[in-house]
Motif scaffolding. Structure first.
Motif, PDB file in Angstrom:
ATOM      1  N   MET A   1     -42.596  13.578 139.576  1.00 59.39           N
ATOM      2  CA  MET A   1     -41.367  13.152 138.714  1.00 59.39           C
ATOM      3  C   MET A   1     -40.048  13.672 139.441  1.00 59.39           C
ATOM      4  N   GLN A   2     -39.943  14.587 140.329  1.00 60.39           N
ATOM      5  CA  GLN A   2     -38.844  14.720 140.924  1.00 60.39           C
ATOM      6  C   GLN A   2     -38.308  13.702 141.623  1.00 60.39           C
ATOM      7  N   ALA A   3     -39.261  13.178 142.343  1.00 64.10           N
ATOM      8  CA  ALA A   3     -39.128  11.973 143.229  1.00 64.10           C
ATOM      9  C   ALA A   3     -38.713  10.553 142.632  1.00 64.10           C
ATOM     10  N   GLY A   4     -39.255  10.559 141.284  1.00 65.30           N
ATOM     11  CA  GLY A   4     -39.172   9.422 140.580  1.00 65.30           C
ATOM     12  C   GLY A   4     -38.256   9.064 140.069  1.00 65.30           C
ATOM     13  N   GLN A   5     -36.909   9.654 140.245  1.00 69.82           N
ATOM     14  CA  GLN A   5     -35.717   9.700 139.381  1.00 69.82           C
ATOM     15  C   GLN A   5     -35.134   8.030 139.738  1.00 69.82           C
ATOM     16  N   ILE A   6     -35.144   7.935 140.735  1.00 72.20           N
ATOM     17  CA  ILE A   6     -34.427   6.497 141.413  1.00 72.20           C
ATOM     18  C   ILE A   6     -35.204   5.252 141.062  1.00 72.20           C
ATOM     19  N   HIS A   7     -36.340   5.326 141.465  1.00 67.33           N
ATOM     20  CA  HIS A   7     -37.173   4.035 141.481  1.00 67.33           C
ATOM     21  C   HIS A   7     -37.939   3.782 140.007  1.00 67.33           C
TER      22      HIS A   7
END
Length: 367
Positions: free
Chosen positions: A308-314
C-alpha cells in the motif's frame, strides 16, 4: 418546557453532530468533537428524558424498547435534518443519543477522499468496504457513492440498513431502501432474499455476523456490486476480521473468495480541524492489485502494508499515516492529533519530523 425538536433545531443551528439526553445532566451537544452542555437548561429528570425520547418514537419502537431496553431508529424534522437515534436504559431511566444526518448526500468531491474512490461507482461487481469507528463518517461516504451511482447509471439499488439514514430519491436508478425491524426482521434474512429482487447494487448497512458476511461475499461473487461497513481501523484489520469470523476449516476458502471479490477498502476517521471550525477526514485506501490479491490468498497479510505504501502513485492507494501527514502538511490538523490518530505512531513521528505545515486551513470534510 423544552421539546426534543427545540433541542435538535439548536443542534442543527450550531452545526453539532450529536445530541445526548440523560438524567441528572442538561442535554449535551457534540460540537467539533467535544461534548458540551446546552446553556440555559436545567438537569433532566427521569420523566424529562422519557418524555423527550418517546416524543419521536412510534408505537412499534416503544414496544421494542420496552421489551429489549434499547432501540435504533431514524426520523426527520422538516426543514431541519434527519436524525439517527439510539434510545437505551441506564440506571433504570431512559437515555438517548441523536446523530444529525443531512437530508441530501454530500458530493464525493467535498468529502476529502482520494480521487481513486470515484472509480468505485463504475464497478459492475465486487465487494467494497467502508470501515472505521462509530462517528467516522462511514454512512456519509457510502451515501455519496450511492448517490453518484444513482445519478450516473440505470440500475436497481437495494439498501439494507438499521436504521435508514440518508433517503435516496429515484434518479436514473430505482432505489429501494429496507430498514431492519420495519421492512425486514434482520440483515441476514434480508440478504437471504435479496437475489430474488433483481438488484444491481446492494448496500449492507453493517456486516454484523458470520451469516451477513457470508451473504455479502456471495452477493459480490455472483456479479453484484456490494457495499458494506465494518467497525475496523485499517485495511489489513478489515481483511483479518472477515476471515477470522469463519471457522478455521473454512478460512482457506474464504481467503480465496475474498481475494477474488474485494474491489476496495476505505478506512476512515474524523479529526478536529486545527482552526477548531469542524472536523476533517483522514482515510486509508486499499486497491486490490494482483499482488495484494495474491497476499490475501497466501495468508501473507503482514506484507500488504508495504505494498500500500508503494502503491500511492500508480494505484491511488494511501495508508492512514500518509493521509495524516498530508493533512498536517496542509495545516488542517495539529501535530498531537495526527500522532494520536495514527495506528503506527513511530512511523508518523518520523514522517512529520521534516514537515513544515502550511498556514492555509482550506478544504476538508466539515461536519
Amino acid at each position: 418546557m423544552v421539546s426534543l425538536e427545540d433541542l435538535l433545531r439548536e443542534m442543527e443551528e450550531k452545526n453539532a453532530t450529536d445530541l445526548h439526553i440523560t438524567t441528572g445532566n442538561p442535554p449535551r451537544m457534540r460540537l467539533h468533537g467535544e461534548l458540551m452542555p446546552m446553556k440555559g437548561i436545567e438537569p433532566l429528570t427521569p420523566s424529562d428524558t422519557q418524555r423527550l425520547c418517546y416524543s419521536v418514537m412510534s408505537d412499534l419502537q416503544k414496544k421494542i424498547f420496552e421489551e429489549e431496553h434499547e432501540v435504533d431508529f431514524s426520523f426527520g424534522i422538516q426543514g431541519v435534518a434527519r436524525f439517527r437515534a439510539n434510545v437505551f436504559k441506564q440506571r433504570g431511566a431512559v437515555a438517548g443519543t441523536f446523530r444529525r444526518v443531512p437530508y441530501e448526500a454530500l458530493p464525493l468531491e467535498k468529502l476529502g477522499l482520494p480521487p481513486v474512490v470515484n472509480t468505485f461507482i463504475s464497478k459492475s461487481k465486487g465487494l467494497i468496504l467502508v470501515t472505521g469507528p462509530t462517528g467516522s463518517g462511514k454512512s456519509t461516504t457510502l451515501a455519496a457513492i450511492i448517490d453518484r451511482i444513482n445519478e450516473s447509471y440505470y440500475k436497481h439499488i437495494i439498501t439494507i440498513e438499521d436504521p435508514i439514514e440518508y433517503l435516496h430519491a429515484h434518479k436514473k436508478c430505482l432505489v429501494n431502501q429496507r430498514e431492519v425491524h420495519s421492512d425486514t426482521t434482520s440483515f441476514a434474512r434480508a440478504l437471504r432474499f435479496v437475489l430474488r429482487q433483481d438488484p444491481d447494487v446492494v448496500l449492507v448497512g453493517e456486516m454484523r455476523d458470520l451469516e451477513s458476511m457470508s451473504a455479502a461475499l456471495t452477493l459480490a461473487e455472483t456479479g453484484h456490486l456490494t457495499f458494506a461497513t465494518l467497525h475496523t481501523n485499517s485495511a489489513v484489520e478489515t481483511i483479518n476480521r472477515i476471515i477470522d469470523a469463519f471457522p478455521a476449516h473454512q478460512q482457506p476458502q474464504i481467503r480465496a473468495q475474498l481475494s477474488f471479490v474485494i474491489e476496495g477498502i476505505v478506512c476512515q476517521q474524523l479529526l478536529p480541524r486545527a482552526d477548531k471550525s469542524g472536523l476533517v477526514l483522514a482515510s486509508e485506501v486499499l486497491i486490490p492489485t494482483p499482488a495484494i490479491r495474491n497476499l490475501i490468498r497466501e495468508e501473507k497479510l503482514h506484507q500488504i502494508y508495504s505494498v500500500m505504501q508503494a502503491g500511492q502513485i500508480h494505484h491511488g492507494m494511501q495508508t492512514m499515516n500518509q493521509s495524516l501527514a498530508r493533512l498536517y502538511e496542509k495545516g488542517l490538523i495539529e501535530y498531537e492529533d495526527a500522532v494520536a490518530a495514527s495506528p503506527r505512531q513511530e512511523e508518523i513521528i518520523g514522517m512529520l519530523r521534516n514537515i513544515t505545515p502550511q498556514t492555509s486551513m482550506m478544504g476538508g470534510f466539515d461536519r
